[in-house]
Design a protein around this motif. Structure first.
Motif, mmCIF file in Angstrom:
data_model
loop_
_atom_site.group_PDB
_atom_site.id
_atom_site.type_symbol
_atom_site.label_atom_id
_atom_site.label_comp_id
_atom_site.label_asym_id
_atom_site.label_seq_id
_atom_site.Cartn_x
_atom_site.Cartn_y
_atom_site.Cartn_z
ATOM 1 N N GLN A 98 127.878 51.480 -2.396
ATOM 2 C CA GLN A 98 127.036 52.400 -1.643
ATOM 3 C C GLN A 98 127.244 52.347 -0.130
ATOM 4 O O GLN A 98 126.566 53.083 0.592
ATOM 5 N N VAL A 145 126.312 40.337 -5.167
ATOM 6 C CA VAL A 145 126.063 41.670 -4.620
ATOM 7 C C VAL A 145 125.587 41.528 -3.176
ATOM 8 O O VAL A 145 124.762 40.667 -2.866
ATOM 9 N N GLN A 152 127.939 46.588 -3.707
ATOM 10 C CA GLN A 152 127.244 46.629 -2.426
ATOM 11 C C GLN A 152 126.171 47.711 -2.508
ATOM 12 O O GLN A 152 126.456 48.858 -2.880
ATOM 13 N N LEU A 153 124.952 47.352 -2.186
ATOM 14 C CA LEU A 153 123.822 48.279 -2.169
ATOM 15 C C LEU A 153 123.441 48.564 -0.726
ATOM 16 O O LEU A 153 123.466 47.653 0.124
ATOM 17 N N HIS A 154 123.090 49.815 -0.438
ATOM 18 C CA HIS A 154 122.759 50.194 0.943
ATOM 19 C C HIS A 154 121.540 51.099 0.932
ATOM 20 O O HIS A 154 121.389 51.967 0.059
ATOM 21 N N VAL A 159 123.541 43.286 -0.160
ATOM 22 C CA VAL A 159 122.515 44.296 0.075
ATOM 23 C C VAL A 159 122.418 44.539 1.577
ATOM 24 O O VAL A 159 122.154 43.605 2.344
ATOM 25 N N SER A 207 116.012 53.373 -6.731
ATOM 26 C CA SER A 207 117.406 53.819 -6.535
ATOM 27 C C SER A 207 118.386 52.678 -6.770
ATOM 28 O O SER A 207 119.469 52.888 -7.330
ATOM 29 N N PHE A 208 118.018 51.458 -6.354
ATOM 30 C CA PHE A 208 118.897 50.310 -6.583
ATOM 31 C C PHE A 208 119.047 50.030 -8.086
ATOM 32 O O PHE A 208 120.153 49.782 -8.576
ATOM 33 N N PRO A 215 127.969 49.127 -8.089
ATOM 34 C CA PRO A 215 127.642 50.102 -7.041
ATOM 35 C C PRO A 215 128.485 49.879 -5.796
ATOM 36 O O PRO A 215 128.717 48.740 -5.385
ATOM 37 N N ALA A 265 121.249 52.498 -9.697
ATOM 38 C CA ALA A 265 122.654 52.250 -9.347
ATOM 39 C C ALA A 265 123.211 51.054 -10.110
ATOM 40 O O ALA A 265 124.424 50.974 -10.348
ATOM 41 N N LEU A 266 122.342 50.127 -10.511
ATOM 42 C CA LEU A 266 122.774 48.941 -11.255
ATOM 43 C C LEU A 266 122.825 49.180 -12.764
ATOM 44 O O LEU A 266 123.064 48.251 -13.534
#
Length: 579
Positions: A250, A365, A312-314, A367, A333-334, A248, A337-338
């Motif tokens: 994001q 990752v 990167q997760l946002h 976050v 949502s995370f 991801p 995305a993964l």
């Protein structure tokens, strides 16, 4: 206390093993443990211990066993409940069953590791050494549970293309359980994928012959279908190439006109780039609305892209407004995305959080959680893998977040504030009126959002100069009206924090923040609020935690210049008796 039944029945207090007594006494304990929190009566325990031939003293003997167990295990380990007894203690088989359930919802690589770890908890024959029909039945049940877990782990191995590695293990399993068709089917597939088609066919024909001779039966339709696939060389049996998990990306874009903050950036990079660490670093950036927390976090996050190659997760947690994000929905949502299919995402938020931690256990990752309203919003979104990191922004100081590296972001120094204005409005325009620009950013309180609005207004209209904008800002009563450009709105930003206050906090903010002085001592502020100093201090400190006041020294309170203007406006809108 914790207990084990996947092998000899054992009990531990901390790391010390507790002596559990005779086999019959341990059988009594095992019955309570495997009831998994449900109460068993004395009569039920008698039936378990002696089946169809209980002695006349059976009930008394059971009570003796219970008394001895209570003495050995300590107060509260075995509890009376509704005419029976229960032992609600941590148990290895409960953890094992839970891991088996979670593995069904994980991708093959994560499921395989989880099941392999769970299978290590088996220490031999379950309930070994315990007599009786009940114990024998439980042994059979638990053995079936272990076989199911073993087959699930092998299924994950086959999905990961490890067919050659599992042939020997499957050969041993089918030798021990020659009529177990699920295991036979796995062995046939592993042999076929290893280029041993004839041996795979021989396994099936051997099973078919033994079933016919012993029981007059034929293999199941499912196994027969696999046999037909093998003899015809069905391409569907060819292992699919392993799909790499998605990475991801994001993060919102970095601001091209980001200015200054060198010390803050270096500090955060130093924490988040730590090479060896026992746990993922958690960084919390706090500060008043408009001070540039999000801009700083995004600049740092973009600098860290090479350090977190797995993604990167946002998430915008919307903690300041009236509609905070639900951590369970953010987790959904995370996970999506993964690479977790929607159908495999658990319904329970706690299980989603556990799956999230499992997925990130061996990944790197980053976050980024923007605008957190509370620690409760953040905790479920924190991975456990030491290779990950979490960067949180919040107007609150989040005192109950735990072991976080905390950064309280201040307004820009005057030189950096002027540089930001120049990058937005134009270097030549600001350079031609440097002295006026210094006064302009001072009227903005050196607040990045206010400077950005003022610079944007100049950039959008060529006739606007530094001097004309300075003149517009000179009148305090209309200053917040001027500091508005499209969605960039200083007053609306302050509104988000103000509307979240309790009535007592809102009154204290209006009375203290609106005072025409640099700062107030606690005694004066408490007098203004008509409160005793301890009560006044508690209320004022809550406003400090929320980013609406600052405490430059113990017992002293001050407010940002634009928040003063805002507070006076709010005070003017409230009837005098409630101010």
């Amino acid at each position: 206390m914790r207990f084990e039944v996947l092998g000899p029945v054992r009990g531990f207090r901390g790391e010390r093993e507790v002596e559990l007594g005779s086999p019959q006494q341990r059988l009594t304990l095992a019955a309570l443990l495997l009831a998994e929190g449900r109460a068993l009566t004395v009569d039920q325990l008698v039936d378990i211990l002696w089946a169809d031939e209980p002695p006349k003293t059976g009930a008394a003997t059971v009570r003796t066993y219970l008394s001895r167990l209570r003495a050995a295990l300590g107060e509260g380990a075995i509890r009376s409940a509704g005419g029976g007894y229960r032992c609600p203690a941590p148990l290895d088989v409960t953890d094992f069953t839970s891991a088996l359930g979670r593995a069904r919802r994980l991708p093959p690589d994560q499921a395989r590791d989880l099941l392999a770890d769970a299978l290590l908890s088996w220490r031999g024959e379950p309930l070994s050494g315990l007599p009786g029909v009940w114990a024998e039945g439980q042994r059979a049940r638990l053995a079936e549970l272990r076989l199911s877990a073993l087959e699930a782990r092998i299924e994950a191995d086959l999905a990961l293309g490890r067919h050659q590695e599992v042939v020997a293990e499957l050969t041993e399993l089918t030798g021990a359980h020659p009529a177990r068709e699920s295991t036979v089917g796995q062995l046939m597939l592993a042999l076929y994928r290893s280029g041993r088609q004839a041996e795979a066919i021989a396994v099936y024909t051997g099973l078919r012959r033994s079933l016919a001779d012993a029981l007059g039966l034929a293999p199941s339709a499912e196994l027969a279908a696999r046999y037909q696939q093998i003899i015809s060389g069905d391409p569907a049996l060819t292992p699919r190439p392993r799909r790499e998990p998605p990475v991801p990306r994001q993060l919102p874009r970095d601001l091209p006109d980001f200015t200054g903050r060198t010390a803050y950036v270096d500090d955060l990079l130093g924490v988040l780039r730590a090479a060896r660490r026992p746990a993922p670093p958690l960084v919390a950036v706090s500060g008043t609305g408009g001070v540039g927390k999000t801009a700083l976090a995004l600049r740092v996050a973009h600098e860290l892209l090479p350090d977190y190659p797995d993604g990167q997760l946002h998430a915008d947690l919307r903690g300041t407004g009236g509609d905070p994000a639900d951590p369970g929905e953010v987790l959904t949502s995370f996970l999506y995305a993964l690479g977790v299919p929607e159908r495999r995402i658990p319904e329970e938020p706690q299980e989603r959080s556990a799956m999230f931690r499992s997925l990130l256990s061996d990944r790197r990752v980053l976050v980024v959680l923007d605008d957190a309203g509370s620690a409760a919003q953040v905790r479920p979104l924190v991975p456990a893998g030491a290779g990950c990191a979490v960067l949180v922004t919040s107007r609150c100081k989040l005192p109950d977040l735990g072991a976080a590296h905390r950064v309280e972001l201040a307004v820009l120094p005057p030189d950096e504030a002027v540089d930001l204005l120049a990058r937005i409005a134009g270097d030549e325009r600001v350079a031609a009126a440097r002295a006026a620009a210094v006064r302009l950013v001072a009227l903005c309180g050196h607040l990045p959002l206010a400077i950005r609005v003022a610079g944007t207004r100049m950039a959008l209209r060529s006739f606007r100069t530094v001097e004309s904008t300075l003149a517009e800002l000179a009148d305090e009563h209309g200053r917040l009206e001027v500091l508005r450009a499209g969605e960039l709105d200083v007053e609306s930003t302050f509104d988000l924090s103000y509307r979240a206050l309790s009535p007592a906090q809102a009154r204290a903010f209006r009375l203290v923040a609106a005072r025409d002085c640099d700062d107030l001592p606690l005694s004066s502020a408490s007098a203004v609020l008509d409160l005793a100093e301890p009560d006044g201090e508690e209320l004022l400190e809550s406003l400090v935690d929320l980013g609406l006041l600052d405490s430059p020294a113990p017992g002293r309170y001050r407010c940002h210049a634009l928040l003063k203007v805002y507070a006076r406006g709010r005070a003017a809108a409230v009837p005098y008796e409630h101010r």
